[in-house]
Design a protein around this motif. Structure first.
Motif, PDB file in Angstrom:
ATOM      1  N   SER A   1       8.996   6.879   3.614  1.00 38.36           N
ATOM      2  CA  SER A   1       9.285   5.947   4.704  1.00 38.36           C
ATOM      3  C   SER A   1       8.769   4.566   4.365  1.00 38.36           C
ATOM      4  O   SER A   1       7.973   4.380   3.451  1.00 38.36           O
ATOM      5  CB  SER A   1       8.675   6.448   6.013  1.00 38.36           C
ATOM      6  N   GLY A   2       9.250   3.586   5.072  1.00 36.53           N
ATOM      7  CA  GLY A   2       8.890   2.195   4.786  1.00 36.53           C
ATOM      8  C   GLY A   2      10.035   1.450   4.139  1.00 36.53           C
ATOM      9  O   GLY A   2       9.850   0.788   3.128  1.00 36.53           O
ATOM     10  N   LEU A   3      11.234   1.588   4.721  1.00 32.09           N
ATOM     11  CA  LEU A   3      12.420   0.879   4.275  1.00 32.09           C
ATOM     12  C   LEU A   3      12.772   1.043   2.798  1.00 32.09           C
ATOM     13  O   LEU A   3      13.025   0.074   2.114  1.00 32.09           O
ATOM     14  CB  LEU A   3      12.280  -0.630   4.540  1.00 32.09           C
ATOM     15  N   PRO A   4      12.767   2.250   2.288  1.00 33.03           N
ATOM     16  CA  PRO A   4      13.125   2.386   0.882  1.00 33.03           C
ATOM     17  C   PRO A   4      14.627   2.214   0.673  1.00 33.03           C
ATOM     18  O   PRO A   4      15.393   2.592   1.537  1.00 33.03           O
ATOM     19  CB  PRO A   4      12.711   3.813   0.555  1.00 33.03           C
ATOM     20  N   ASP A   5      15.006   1.630  -0.439  1.00 39.64           N
ATOM     21  CA  ASP A   5      16.429   1.551  -0.750  1.00 39.64           C
ATOM     22  C   ASP A   5      16.806   2.774  -1.590  1.00 39.64           C
ATOM     23  O   ASP A   5      16.002   3.670  -1.813  1.00 39.64           O
ATOM     24  CB  ASP A   5      16.779   0.229  -1.432  1.00 39.64           C
ATOM     25  N   THR A   6      18.019   2.798  -2.066  1.00 48.36           N
ATOM     26  CA  THR A   6      18.516   3.990  -2.770  1.00 48.36           C
ATOM     27  C   THR A   6      17.649   4.343  -3.973  1.00 48.36           C
ATOM     28  O   THR A   6      17.298   5.501  -4.172  1.00 48.36           O
ATOM     29  CB  THR A   6      19.952   3.751  -3.266  1.00 48.36           C
TER      30      THR A   6
ATOM     31  N   SER B   1      21.106  -7.127   2.749  1.00 47.57           N
ATOM     32  CA  SER B   1      21.062  -6.285   3.949  1.00 47.57           C
ATOM     33  C   SER B   1      19.693  -6.383   4.611  1.00 47.57           C
ATOM     34  O   SER B   1      19.566  -6.357   5.819  1.00 47.57           O
ATOM     35  CB  SER B   1      21.375  -4.838   3.588  1.00 47.57           C
ATOM     36  N   GLY B   2      18.637  -6.522   3.808  1.00 46.20           N
ATOM     37  CA  GLY B   2      17.290  -6.594   4.366  1.00 46.20           C
ATOM     38  C   GLY B   2      16.891  -8.002   4.782  1.00 46.20           C
ATOM     39  O   GLY B   2      15.726  -8.261   5.041  1.00 46.20           O
ATOM     40  N   GLY B   3      17.851  -8.949   4.793  1.00 47.71           N
ATOM     41  CA  GLY B   3      17.535 -10.336   5.118  1.00 47.71           C
ATOM     42  C   GLY B   3      17.838 -11.231   3.940  1.00 47.71           C
ATOM     43  O   GLY B   3      18.169 -10.762   2.864  1.00 47.71           O
ATOM     44  N   GLY B   4      17.757 -12.558   4.136  1.00 50.05           N
ATOM     45  CA  GLY B   4      18.079 -13.490   3.061  1.00 50.05           C
ATOM     46  C   GLY B   4      16.929 -13.621   2.084  1.00 50.05           C
ATOM     47  O   GLY B   4      15.787 -13.308   2.384  1.00 50.05           O
ATOM     48  N   MET B   5      17.265 -14.031   0.860  1.00 50.41           N
ATOM     49  CA  MET B   5      16.215 -14.327  -0.108  1.00 50.41           C
ATOM     50  C   MET B   5      16.752 -15.430  -1.008  1.00 50.41           C
ATOM     51  O   MET B   5      17.947 -15.692  -1.049  1.00 50.41           O
ATOM     52  CB  MET B   5      15.872 -13.097  -0.926  1.00 50.41           C
ATOM     53  N   GLU B   6      15.836 -16.117  -1.691  1.00 54.12           N
ATOM     54  CA  GLU B   6      16.337 -17.225  -2.497  1.00 54.12           C
ATOM     55  C   GLU B   6      15.679 -17.312  -3.859  1.00 54.12           C
ATOM     56  O   GLU B   6      14.559 -16.814  -4.065  1.00 54.12           O
ATOM     57  CB  GLU B   6      16.177 -18.543  -1.734  1.00 54.12           C
ATOM     58  N   TYR B   7      16.399 -17.929  -4.777  1.00 55.05           N
ATOM     59  CA  TYR B   7      15.881 -18.226  -6.107  1.00 55.05           C
ATOM     60  C   TYR B   7      16.015 -19.730  -6.343  1.00 55.05           C
ATOM     61  O   TYR B   7      16.993 -20.343  -5.908  1.00 55.05           O
ATOM     62  CB  TYR B   7      16.688 -17.489  -7.180  1.00 55.05           C
ATOM     63  N   PRO B   8      15.049 -20.321  -7.042  1.00 56.07           N
ATOM     64  CA  PRO B   8      15.195 -21.739  -7.364  1.00 56.07           C
ATOM     65  C   PRO B   8      16.347 -21.955  -8.338  1.00 56.07           C
ATOM     66  O   PRO B   8      16.675 -21.058  -9.124  1.00 56.07           O
ATOM     67  CB  PRO B   8      13.855 -22.101  -8.006  1.00 56.07           C
TER      68      PRO B   8
ATOM     69  N   ALA C   1       5.618  -1.889   6.393  1.00 54.33           N
ATOM     70  CA  ALA C   1       6.901  -1.218   6.557  1.00 54.33           C
ATOM     71  C   ALA C   1       8.054  -2.208   6.650  1.00 54.33           C
ATOM     72  O   ALA C   1       9.160  -1.926   6.206  1.00 54.33           O
ATOM     73  CB  ALA C   1       6.858  -0.335   7.804  1.00 54.33           C
ATOM     74  N   ALA C   2       7.804  -3.374   7.225  1.00 55.29           N
ATOM     75  CA  ALA C   2       8.885  -4.325   7.474  1.00 55.29           C
ATOM     76  C   ALA C   2       9.374  -5.014   6.200  1.00 55.29           C
ATOM     77  O   ALA C   2      10.449  -5.597   6.173  1.00 55.29           O
ATOM     78  CB  ALA C   2       8.420  -5.390   8.474  1.00 55.29           C
TER      79      ALA C   2
ATOM     80  N   GLU D   1       0.856  -1.188   0.000  1.00 51.11           N
ATOM     81  CA  GLU D   1       0.000   0.000   0.000  1.00 51.11           C
ATOM     82  C   GLU D   1       0.887   1.232   0.000  1.00 51.11           C
ATOM     83  O   GLU D   1       1.825   1.327   0.790  1.00 51.11           O
ATOM     84  CB  GLU D   1      -0.890   0.011   1.245  1.00 51.11           C
ATOM     85  N   VAL D   2       0.585   2.145  -0.920  1.00 45.95           N
ATOM     86  CA  VAL D   2       1.365   3.379  -1.007  1.00 45.95           C
ATOM     87  C   VAL D   2       0.482   4.518  -0.499  1.00 45.95           C
ATOM     88  O   VAL D   2      -0.532   4.847  -1.102  1.00 45.95           O
ATOM     89  CB  VAL D   2       1.802   3.650  -2.459  1.00 45.95           C
ATOM     90  N   GLU D   3       0.873   5.096   0.626  1.00 47.28           N
ATOM     91  CA  GLU D   3       0.101   6.191   1.208  1.00 47.28           C
ATOM     92  C   GLU D   3       0.808   7.517   0.949  1.00 47.28           C
ATOM     93  O   GLU D   3       2.031   7.579   1.030  1.00 47.28           O
ATOM     94  CB  GLU D   3       0.017   6.043   2.733  1.00 47.28           C
ATOM     95  N   ALA D   4       0.038   8.534   0.665  1.00 48.95           N
ATOM     96  CA  ALA D   4       0.609   9.879   0.573  1.00 48.95           C
ATOM     97  C   ALA D   4      -0.200  10.788   1.483  1.00 48.95           C
ATOM     98  O   ALA D   4      -1.432  10.772   1.440  1.00 48.95           O
ATOM     99  CB  ALA D   4       0.565  10.389  -0.857  1.00 48.95           C
ATOM    100  N   ASP D   5       0.512  11.545   2.305  1.00 45.57           N
ATOM    101  CA  ASP D   5      -0.154  12.502   3.184  1.00 45.57           C
ATOM    102  C   ASP D   5       0.446  13.878   2.928  1.00 45.57           C
ATOM    103  O   ASP D   5       1.663  14.032   2.888  1.00 45.57           O
ATOM    104  CB  ASP D   5       0.044  12.098   4.649  1.00 45.57           C
TER     105      ASP D   5
END
Ligand SMILES: [Zn+2]
Length: 508
Positions: A35-40, A331-338, A72-73, A20-24
């Motif tokens: 905000s919400g853990l954006p990368d570069t 950096s944000g945790g592990g991830m995998e590909y088959p 956010a996580a 969900e993308v919120e704009a205020d």
């Protein structure tokens, strides 16, 4: 209204999550906070989206703008959220009614001039939305056909932010995905082109039938590369699930041609021996790109001149070959590909790669052993078929001239039958689909143990030390595959003998 919300999708590895993308928009000094853990890349979105909105003829709200991406996580990366952010900002400023986009996923990168550009990973993102019941998406026009590969999804496309804004205001319309049928990709090379080479042809047929990895050894001119390139043509077509998975991996890597159909043929990847570890197993910043071993998922990974690869590169392949997946630490945790592949490895018997004898090759026996020794250990340990090919003799070439070898389609039919027989035999065991998946001890114990008479020669070689215990198990596995290919319920003595022949590279 000073608040608005739109929907998009983020990818972590192969898995998509609805975001969900919120704009205020608040009074205060004009600024944009993400905000919400954006990368570069996401931080760069700020300037890109502002320019896109202005250059689309819209007003950039000069207020304090907070954009928040939820959950956010969840680690987020890439430029695919641009479109959703731009629309949320405009709607938050009261410039756009959002009702037409209720329950619609927005995906796409915006350029400074307001054009909407394709993003990597469109297929798995749209598939993720469909899985949670969101079946309306707006995507970049260049991604539209790829998005439409997901069954049951209503895909609309846009080439610019301006077009989307006009649509929402009811003054313009979106585009439909092109409905011309993409041409089926040309078939790969055919086994009919390979003259002679009975042992090499049989080796890849047996490997394809049993899911075995293959090592093709021999001097240049022995046809190792020709045989390896034809291995995918012997494998069965990918079923729906596998085709989606393979196409998704190629989409995330950014190597899927625009408008390409679902990939139905087992892929073939032949990374050069100078390939880096990330290019082999995956990596890179933001949304990690799958490496060659994942692009070869459900197909063939070919390592030509295998001893020339960096030791680190060969070592990096070991774990994925064992588990069928690549785990990347981010950096944000592990991830995998088959990464479930059939490995075909080719090697010259010595570093100089000149023919043996006749004073051509002057490598010492030690140099030769060292050279092949680079492959030893964990990698060769997993390779059931190991054959040494000899260069084509003139007589072989002449007799095959004009006749050609058996075409791939004929061999593939035998392979499919053999695979079906093996799958039926091991159907009670989770994870065993081919003979290569079956642990050695299983084939040495009842009910699968072969009568002593059939394995007498093998046991003799084992006792005399000319065959290792692992080699013994490999011969048994291959014997079952040969029996499957020839339509026998159980291997006979001839099958065991032939299986032993497919281990002529033994003792490396
Ligand atoms: Zn040499």
């Amino acid at each position: 209204m000073s608040y608005a919300k739109t929907l998009s999708v983020g990818l972590v590895g192969m898995t998509g999550h609805v975001v969900e993308v919120e704009a205020d928009l608040a009074n205060g000094l004009p600024a944009v906070v993400l905000s919400g853990l954006p990368d570069t890349a996401l931080n760069e979105a700020r300037d890109r989206i502002r320019a896109a909105i202005v250059n689309s003829g819209q007003k950039w709200p000069s207020r304090r703008i907070t954009v928040n991406l939820l959950p956010a996580a969840l680690p987020k990366s890439g430029t695919g959220f641009d479109l959703a952010i731009a629309v949320a900002v405009l709607a938050g400023a009261g410039e756009l009614p959002l009702a037409p986009l209720d329950g619609v996923i927005l995906l796409g990168e915006v350029g400074l001039d307001g054009t909407v550009r394709p993003v990597r990973g469109m297929l798995p993102m749209v598939a993720a939305a469909a899985r949670v019941g969101i079946v309306r998406v707006v995507v970049p026009v260049d991604n539209a056909r790829e998005a439409a590969l997901v069954p049951g999804v209503r895909v609309r496309a846009t080439d610019s932010l301006h077009r989307l804004v006009s649509y929402v205001r009811g003054t313009g319309s979106l585009l439909d995905p092109p409905d011309d049928r993409p041409e089926a990709p040309a078939a790969g090379p055919d086994l009919a082109d390979v003259a002679g080479q009975a042992l090499g042809r049989r080796a890849i047929e047996v490997a394809a039938a049993g899911g075995h990895h293959v090592a093709l050894l021999g001097p240049p001119g022995a046809g190792k590369t020709m045989l390896a390139e034809r291995m995918p043509s012997l494998l069965p077509e990918l079923d729906d699930e596998a085709a989606l998975e393979v196409t998704a991996l190629h989409s995330i890597a950014g190597v899927l041609a625009p408008g390409a159909p679902l990939l139905r043929r087992p892929p073939f990847q032949a990374p050069h021996h100078t390939a880096t570890v990330p290019s082999l197993v995956g990596g890179g910043s933001g949304l990690a790109r799958p490496g060659a071993i994942s692009l070869a998922h459900r197909g063939v990974l070919f390592l030509d001149e295998a001893p020339e690869y960096q030791a680190r590169a060969l070592e990096a392949l070991r774990q994925p070959l064992e588990t069928g997946r690549v785990v990347l630490h981010r950096s944000g945790g592990g991830m995998e590909y088959p990464a479930r592949v059939q490995l075909v490895l080719a090697a010259n018997p010595c570093p100089c790669a000149k023919p043996a004898g006749d004073n051509y090759c002057e490598c010492t026996p030690l140099a030769r052993r060292r050279y092949i020794g680079r492959l030893s250990g964990p990698l060769l340990d997993r390779i059931d078929v190991q054959v040494t090919l000899t260069p084509l003799r003139a007589a072989e070439l002449m007799s095959a001239d004009g006749v050609g070898g058996e075409p791939s389609a004929v061999v593939a039919e035998r392979v499919a039958k053999a695979r079906a027989a093996a799958a039926a035999r091991w159907s009670g065991h989770d994870g065993w689909r081919t003979n290569a998946d079956v642990p050695g001890p299983v084939l040495r114990t009842p009910p699968w143990r072969l009568p002593p008479g059939q394995t007498a020669k093998l046991r003799h070689r084992l006792d005399s030390g000319s065959l290792s215990a692992r080699g013994f198990d490999r011969v048994l596995r291959l014997a079952w595959t040969i029996a499957d290919l020839d339509g026998r319920d159980r291997p006979d003595t001839g099958d065991v003998d032939e299986a032993a022949e497919l281990r002529t590279g033994d003792g490396l």
